[in-house]
Scaffold this motif. Structure first.
Motif, PDB file in Angstrom:
ATOM      1  N   ILE A  94       0.852  -1.188   0.000  1.00  0.00           N
ATOM      2  CA  ILE A  94       0.000   0.000   0.000  1.00  0.00           C
ATOM      3  C   ILE A  94       0.885   1.235   0.000  1.00  0.00           C
ATOM      4  O   ILE A  94       1.879   1.296   0.733  1.00  0.00           O
ATOM      5  CB  ILE A  94      -0.927   0.031   1.232  1.00  0.00           C
ATOM      6  CG1 ILE A  94      -1.875  -1.161   1.217  1.00  0.00           C
ATOM      7  CG2 ILE A  94      -1.727   1.338   1.270  1.00  0.00           C
ATOM      8  CD1 ILE A  94      -2.788  -1.263   2.418  1.00  0.00           C
ATOM      9  N   LYS A 108       0.496   5.653  -0.250  1.00  0.00           N
ATOM     10  CA  LYS A 108      -0.325   6.852  -0.383  1.00  0.00           C
ATOM     11  C   LYS A 108       0.238   7.695  -1.513  1.00  0.00           C
ATOM     12  O   LYS A 108       1.445   7.761  -1.718  1.00  0.00           O
ATOM     13  CB  LYS A 108      -0.324   7.658   0.908  1.00  0.00           C
ATOM     14  CG  LYS A 108      -1.064   6.969   2.032  1.00  0.00           C
ATOM     15  CD  LYS A 108      -1.096   7.844   3.258  1.00  0.00           C
ATOM     16  CE  LYS A 108      -1.856   7.141   4.371  1.00  0.00           C
ATOM     17  NZ  LYS A 108      -1.888   7.939   5.588  1.00  0.00           N
ATOM     18  N   PRO A 155       0.963  11.145  -2.252  1.00  0.00           N
ATOM     19  CA  PRO A 155       1.043  12.355  -1.439  1.00  0.00           C
ATOM     20  C   PRO A 155       0.516  13.585  -2.170  1.00  0.00           C
ATOM     21  O   PRO A 155       0.582  13.668  -3.393  1.00  0.00           O
ATOM     22  CB  PRO A 155       2.533  12.491  -1.157  1.00  0.00           C
ATOM     23  CG  PRO A 155       3.200  11.789  -2.285  1.00  0.00           C
ATOM     24  CD  PRO A 155       2.258  10.689  -2.708  1.00  0.00           C
ATOM     25  N   GLU A 156       0.013  14.493  -1.388  1.00  0.00           N
ATOM     26  CA  GLU A 156      -0.524  15.726  -1.970  1.00  0.00           C
ATOM     27  C   GLU A 156       0.532  16.456  -2.787  1.00  0.00           C
ATOM     28  O   GLU A 156       0.231  17.086  -3.785  1.00  0.00           O
ATOM     29  CB  GLU A 156      -1.040  16.633  -0.858  1.00  0.00           C
ATOM     30  CG  GLU A 156      -1.741  17.857  -1.388  1.00  0.00           C
ATOM     31  CD  GLU A 156      -2.454  18.628  -0.304  1.00  0.00           C
ATOM     32  OE1 GLU A 156      -2.871  19.741  -0.596  1.00  0.00           O
ATOM     33  OE2 GLU A 156      -2.602  18.116   0.812  1.00  0.00           O
ATOM     34  N   GLU A 180      -4.707  13.757  -3.224  1.00  0.00           N
ATOM     35  CA  GLU A 180      -4.245  12.610  -2.468  1.00  0.00           C
ATOM     36  C   GLU A 180      -4.918  11.350  -2.989  1.00  0.00           C
ATOM     37  O   GLU A 180      -5.973  11.404  -3.601  1.00  0.00           O
ATOM     38  CB  GLU A 180      -4.566  12.763  -0.971  1.00  0.00           C
ATOM     39  CG  GLU A 180      -3.979  13.979  -0.324  1.00  0.00           C
ATOM     40  CD  GLU A 180      -4.938  15.158  -0.341  1.00  0.00           C
ATOM     41  OE1 GLU A 180      -5.991  15.069  -1.014  1.00  0.00           O
ATOM     42  OE2 GLU A 180      -4.644  16.157   0.301  1.00  0.00           O
ATOM     43  N   GLY A 181      -4.317  10.227  -2.701  1.00  0.00           N
ATOM     44  CA  GLY A 181      -4.912   8.954  -3.099  1.00  0.00           C
ATOM     45  C   GLY A 181      -4.157   7.793  -2.496  1.00  0.00           C
ATOM     46  O   GLY A 181      -3.309   7.968  -1.619  1.00  0.00           O
ATOM     47  N   ILE A 182      -4.450   6.617  -3.009  1.00  0.00           N
ATOM     48  CA  ILE A 182      -3.826   5.403  -2.485  1.00  0.00           C
ATOM     49  C   ILE A 182      -3.757   4.354  -3.596  1.00  0.00           C
ATOM     50  O   ILE A 182      -4.614   4.304  -4.477  1.00  0.00           O
ATOM     51  CB  ILE A 182      -4.608   4.851  -1.266  1.00  0.00           C
ATOM     52  CG1 ILE A 182      -3.831   3.750  -0.570  1.00  0.00           C
ATOM     53  CG2 ILE A 182      -6.000   4.413  -1.658  1.00  0.00           C
ATOM     54  CD1 ILE A 182      -4.391   3.384   0.786  1.00  0.00           C
ATOM     55  N   LYS A 235      -3.186   0.129  -3.786  1.00  0.00           N
ATOM     56  CA  LYS A 235      -3.082  -1.106  -3.016  1.00  0.00           C
ATOM     57  C   LYS A 235      -2.829  -2.261  -3.986  1.00  0.00           C
ATOM     58  O   LYS A 235      -3.554  -2.414  -4.969  1.00  0.00           O
ATOM     59  CB  LYS A 235      -4.373  -1.373  -2.233  1.00  0.00           C
ATOM     60  CG  LYS A 235      -4.344  -2.666  -1.443  1.00  0.00           C
ATOM     61  CD  LYS A 235      -5.629  -2.876  -0.663  1.00  0.00           C
ATOM     62  CE  LYS A 235      -5.594  -4.164   0.124  1.00  0.00           C
ATOM     63  NZ  LYS A 235      -6.834  -4.363   0.896  1.00  0.00           N
ATOM     64  N   SER A 247      -6.545   1.479  -7.303  1.00  0.00           N
ATOM     65  CA  SER A 247      -5.963   2.809  -7.364  1.00  0.00           C
ATOM     66  C   SER A 247      -7.083   3.809  -7.129  1.00  0.00           C
ATOM     67  O   SER A 247      -8.039   3.867  -7.906  1.00  0.00           O
ATOM     68  CB  SER A 247      -5.321   3.044  -8.730  1.00  0.00           C
ATOM     69  OG  SER A 247      -4.855   4.372  -8.836  1.00  0.00           O
ATOM     70  N   GLY A 301      -7.846   7.858  -6.397  1.00  0.00           N
ATOM     71  CA  GLY A 301      -7.287   9.205  -6.380  1.00  0.00           C
ATOM     72  C   GLY A 301      -7.389   9.820  -7.753  1.00  0.00           C
ATOM     73  O   GLY A 301      -8.001   9.257  -8.660  1.00  0.00           O
ATOM     74  N   ALA A 358       3.388   6.051  -6.974  1.00  0.00           N
ATOM     75  CA  ALA A 358       2.806   5.331  -5.842  1.00  0.00           C
ATOM     76  C   ALA A 358       2.903   3.821  -6.050  1.00  0.00           C
ATOM     77  O   ALA A 358       3.027   3.059  -5.079  1.00  0.00           O
ATOM     78  CB  ALA A 358       1.368   5.747  -5.630  1.00  0.00           C
TER      79      ALA A 358
END
Length: 156
Positions: free
Chosen positions: A77, A79, A81-82, A94-96, A98, A113, A115, A151
């Motif tokens: 996982i 993040k 980042p902003e 922002e998002g993520i 996995k 995904s 974001g 990411a």
């Protein structure tokens, strides 16, 4: 997809996902089958995107589905980042990401995904799942900076 001799079905009725891109994929396969062309294996990875804000993209198995199938999984996982694209997307970037990795085969069997550009970021992950690209190959790949793709590198 061929249901019976002389009968093909595409789209929502097949139960493979109510997504336009799934129908497009199935319609091409149906046409090629009708024309007697040889078809490769069906792409069961099923990439799916929900065009909300933020976009949510997923492909392959969820962590729960993989565990239910008896796959020994490990999860990556990261993040988003902003700061990764703040100059372009401003607030709310922002998002993520996995990743669901089959520990035994060392390949990604599913990914999500969420974001900005979640659907676009998913494309590379869809190839990784479909082609069973080894995690080591993905780790040894250059991810352009500053993109949301970074990411994926962090999740690996």
């Amino acid at each position: 997809m061929q249901v019976r001799d002389g009968l093909w079905a595409i789209g929502d009725i097949t139960g493979r996902g109510a997504f336009t891109h799934v129908s497009m994929y199935q319609s091409e396969r149906a046409a090629r089958s009708i024309l007697g062309e040889e078809l490769g294996p069906y792409d069961a990875s099923l990439p799916r995107v929900t065009f909300t804000d933020p976009e949510i993209g997923a492909v392959g198995l969820t962590e729960s589905q993989a565990r239910d199938r008896g796959i020994d999984v490990r999860i990556g996982i990261a993040k988003i980042p902003e700061s990764s694209r703040g100059w372009l997307h401003k607030v709310g970037n922002e998002g993520i990401v996995k990743l669901v990795i089959d520990s035994e085969r060392d390949v990604i069997v599913g990914a999500t995904s969420a974001g900005p550009m979640g659907g676009e970021t998913l494309a590379g992950l869809a190839f990784a799942v479909r082609a069973e690209i080894p995690v080591e190959t993905l780790r040894n790949t250059i991810y352009a900076y500053p993109t949301f793709w970074r990411a994926i590198e962090s999740a690996l």
